[in-house]
Design a protein around this motif. Structure first.
Motif, short mmCIF file in Angstrom:
data_model
loop_
_atom_site.label_atom_id
_atom_site.label_comp_id
_atom_site.label_asym_id
_atom_site.label_seq_id
_atom_site.Cartn_x
_atom_site.Cartn_y
_atom_site.Cartn_z
N ASP A 165 10.15 62.11 58.56
CA ASP A 165 11.00 61.75 57.42
C ASP A 165 10.48 60.48 56.75
O ASP A 165 10.74 59.38 57.18
N TYR A 166 9.71 60.69 55.70
CA TYR A 166 9.20 59.55 54.93
C TYR A 166 9.86 59.53 53.53
O TYR A 166 9.23 59.12 52.56
N GLY A 167 11.09 59.99 53.45
CA GLY A 167 11.81 59.95 52.16
C GLY A 167 11.82 61.28 51.45
O GLY A 167 11.01 62.17 51.73
N LYS A 168 12.74 61.41 50.49
CA LYS A 168 12.91 62.71 49.84
C LYS A 168 11.86 62.97 48.75
O LYS A 168 11.51 64.12 48.50
N THR A 169 11.34 61.92 48.13
CA THR A 169 10.29 62.14 47.13
C THR A 169 9.03 62.65 47.81
O THR A 169 8.41 63.63 47.34
N ALA B 131 -0.37 58.80 43.80
CA ALA B 131 -1.78 58.88 44.20
C ALA B 131 -2.04 58.15 45.52
O ALA B 131 -2.99 58.49 46.23
N LEU B 132 -1.21 57.17 45.84
CA LEU B 132 -1.37 56.41 47.08
C LEU B 132 -0.73 57.11 48.28
O LEU B 132 -1.16 56.92 49.43
N ALA B 133 0.33 57.87 48.02
CA ALA B 133 1.15 58.40 49.12
C ALA B 133 0.39 59.32 50.08
O ALA B 133 0.59 59.23 51.30
N PRO B 134 -0.46 60.25 49.60
CA PRO B 134 -1.08 61.19 50.55
C PRO B 134 -1.85 60.50 51.67
O PRO B 134 -1.79 60.95 52.81
N CYS B 135 -2.55 59.43 51.37
CA CYS B 135 -3.31 58.75 52.42
C CYS B 135 -2.36 58.09 53.41
O CYS B 135 -2.45 58.32 54.62
N CYS C 160 5.13 53.75 56.87
CA CYS C 160 5.34 55.01 56.14
C CYS C 160 6.80 55.17 55.70
O CYS C 160 7.09 55.59 54.59
N ALA C 161 7.71 54.84 56.61
CA ALA C 161 9.13 54.99 56.28
C ALA C 161 9.54 54.01 55.19
O ALA C 161 10.28 54.38 54.26
N SER C 162 9.05 52.77 55.26
CA SER C 162 9.49 51.81 54.24
C SER C 162 8.83 52.10 52.90
O SER C 162 9.45 51.94 51.85
N VAL C 163 7.57 52.58 52.91
CA VAL C 163 6.94 52.98 51.65
C VAL C 163 7.70 54.17 51.06
O VAL C 163 8.00 54.20 49.87
N GLY C 164 8.06 55.13 51.91
CA GLY C 164 8.79 56.31 51.44
C GLY C 164 10.14 55.95 50.85
O GLY C 164 10.52 56.47 49.79
N SER C 165 10.82 55.05 51.48
CA SER C 165 12.12 54.62 50.99
C SER C 165 11.97 53.84 49.69
O SER C 165 12.76 54.00 48.75
N MET C 166 10.95 53.03 49.62
CA MET C 166 10.70 52.26 48.40
C MET C 166 10.35 53.19 47.24
O MET C 166 10.80 52.98 46.11
N ILE C 167 9.58 54.24 47.53
CA ILE C 167 9.26 55.22 46.48
C ILE C 167 10.54 55.91 45.99
O ILE C 167 10.73 56.10 44.78
#
Lengths: 227, 227, 227, 227
Positions: free
Chosen positions: D5-9, D137-141, D178-185
């Motif tokens: 779970d790295y966020g809904k986006t 563009a950054l998320a996949p890596c 990953c989780a905090s980047v996902g939540s921030m996105i």
């Protein structure tokens, strides 16, 4: 006078800028152009600053080409760069030449802080945000001058020495630039946002437009202060 | 054939790129254009990719306007954007139209990785470095096509179906773009560096030019691979 | 007081900025911090503007990471971003919290034009030029505060309420940031230019440094004007 | 295995990338890390390229700080730059040191075209678009490595020599990035778009994510090809 039709996004932004838009388009400097009371020295100092403004404003429109994501956006922005670098700046060059100021001097003139603040704010809008952030910051200058030009063409004193300046912006060529930029912005909004009024970005984009409008007020004031 | 005179900086960079420059300007794809042996299908696929290339290459030249620090730089780069967007891209549009491919399809074509690698490398050269870093990355395409055009105009098979393509780049109009870009680059070097050969930047700028040249080789190879 | 040793490039730029450097580092606002005569209200308004300044200044140091071309440049700039976002901004947050102003309010405060002019000029120096153009525009703030901090720590009134502010910049931790930035800039000059004094870029880089210094003067003046 | 779970986006983008996401996260190179069959030489060549990748990826995360428009965005991105420059890159440096390759050699390694294509595409996403274009563009890596790390930690051969690599990304510290980047996105989407699925930008952002995913596949393939 009815506001000219430069598209529905511009109409929304113009209304949102409210008092600042009035302060900008009906500034004492503008009235001095209209009735001819603006001292020549203030006008020349303004033209020198405005030349440097156009250098950086051309850079900002070029940044808009960099940020384009549709063919129409790229074409309109590239044409605007061409119009600025090869036409609008020429007016400044020829007027300043009659005052004994050559183009190299114009290019290297020291910018007033009010001038620098404005163009760098616009450039950073493009660096920080997307194409629309940049458009919201570019629109007040392009369309405001169009609106001022139209109003002054109708109401100017017959003997104002600033008729050439007024005609530059009242000219159908310049008016069609405003209309095509406005239409392109409407397309850019449709492409990225849909309904602007209900978008989460509505306030941020309005802030860009309003800040740029406020910086235009400061630019006119700088012009007055140098007389 | 003597290398065309596109300025002394270009001459230095071209010599420094050595084998890569030969691989680029005498690639099998180029020979196929010269003698007419290149399959039509490969040419059309190349044109589609090259159209998207020109979209991003125009963005990179627009970034060069953003990065200009002299009037000559700004004018030459703005003129190049205009030439790309309003002229060179039209060739692609008209040829592709005869194949039933419209401009919207071209604009939205999926980029091959060799294509994407090249233009984004050039754009980032401008973001990371200064005007000269960007010029070193832009020069191989502009000048290489000029050199290829001149050579092929002299040596092409009488019946090659690619005479229009060859003439686009052999054309005096295109050659004068190469000459004015080359002269402007020489001025930009004088303005920022002085003597390039003894500058600490000599290797970094050569690397930009050589990498862009290598990416040109990959682009031709991609064109061949799609046949 | 002897100027602190923040590297030889800084020493050259500082000397070149002459009167503007004095106007900045010995501004009446600074004297008010030293002797404690600065009104609390002016200090709080300054801190609010300075918080927003640091937001955009952090963006500019992040742009310096984007523009780095050596490992040392990347590491020093990334560390500076961290120091700004996670330490220097915290001082502002904690002081403003005692005045009942929370961080969200700070982040969204409307920028004064003197503030906006400065940070956007710095950001554009990075967009238009290379790493050194950006460094020349960033250096006056970083090193000027270091120099002011050192001088005020030695000469401050025993009862000035601004001792915490002074200590933030006189602190060995902050001083070592100035020294490492200065040393890194010297390396960046060696890497790109060699001898700065005889480089064609000497005036352009001095202009960046001097303009940023002048914008610092305007920033202090804005702080005084709000009392 | 359930996707982390790295966020809904991220969940939406991951699903939209479909086959490419599978090709990336279950690539033969990844399987070779899992079962230990990947030749050491291929791993070392990959690490060298990945070090240079991280240099430019750090530049791209720094560009994200430049493009931030909220405090949370600025803080998460600045922390990510710090994590990359001061932690993740250290793993590469220490492993390569055991092979006799020092950090200066890593920093100056020639980039493979697959490597260059990827990072410059990401950087240009930030130059052309807004913060979300860059995030897509950054998320996949970031997230793909998190997902790979988790899966391989559960399924790896007991004697794979690549356990350290696997643990770097399975580690709770990396997972929380990953989780905090996902939540921030997710917050960045709410701030600019609202409901992503019904936004006019849904396809453009998906294209960014999918292209970056495809470029990840190419990066693994490059790693295999060098063995």
């Amino acid at each position: 006078m009815i506001a000219p039709d430069y598209g529905k996004t511009f109409a929304l932004w113009r209304e949102g800028a409210a008092g600042a838009w009035q302060d900008y388009t009906r500034h004492a400097f503008v009235e001095g152009l209209r009735d001819g009371s603006l001292p020549r020295e203030a006008f020349v100092q303004y033209l020198i600053q405005d030349y440097v403004f156009l250098v950086h404003f051309s850079r900002a429109w070029s940044l808009a080409v960099v940020k384009s994501e549709a063919l129409e956006e790229m074409k309109v922005c590239a044409a605007t760069v061409d119009a600025l670098v090869n036409h609008e700046m020429s007016l400044h060059v020829s007027v300043c030449a009659t005052e004994g100021i050559d183009e190299a001097t114009l290019f290297n003139a020291t910018e007033a802080v009010e001038n620098l603040a404005y163009t760098r704010y616009v450039l950073d809008a493009g660096l920080q945000g997307d194409f629309l952030d940049l458009m919201a910051a570019l629109a007040p200058c392009v369309m405001g001058y169009g609106e001022i030009g139209l109003r002054l063409a109708e109401s100017k004193a017959p003997d104002t020495p600033y008729a050439d300046w007024i005609n530059t912006y009242a000219d159908p060529g310049y008016q069609s630039v405003c209309a095509s930029v406005g239409s392109m912005i409407d397309g850019a909004v449709a492409r990225r946002i849909g309904d602007l009024a209900t978008s989460p970005r509505v306030n941020a984009l309005q802030d860009r437009f309003s800040m740029a409008t406020t910086l235009e007020v400061g630019f006119w004031q700088m012009g007055l202060n140098t007389q």
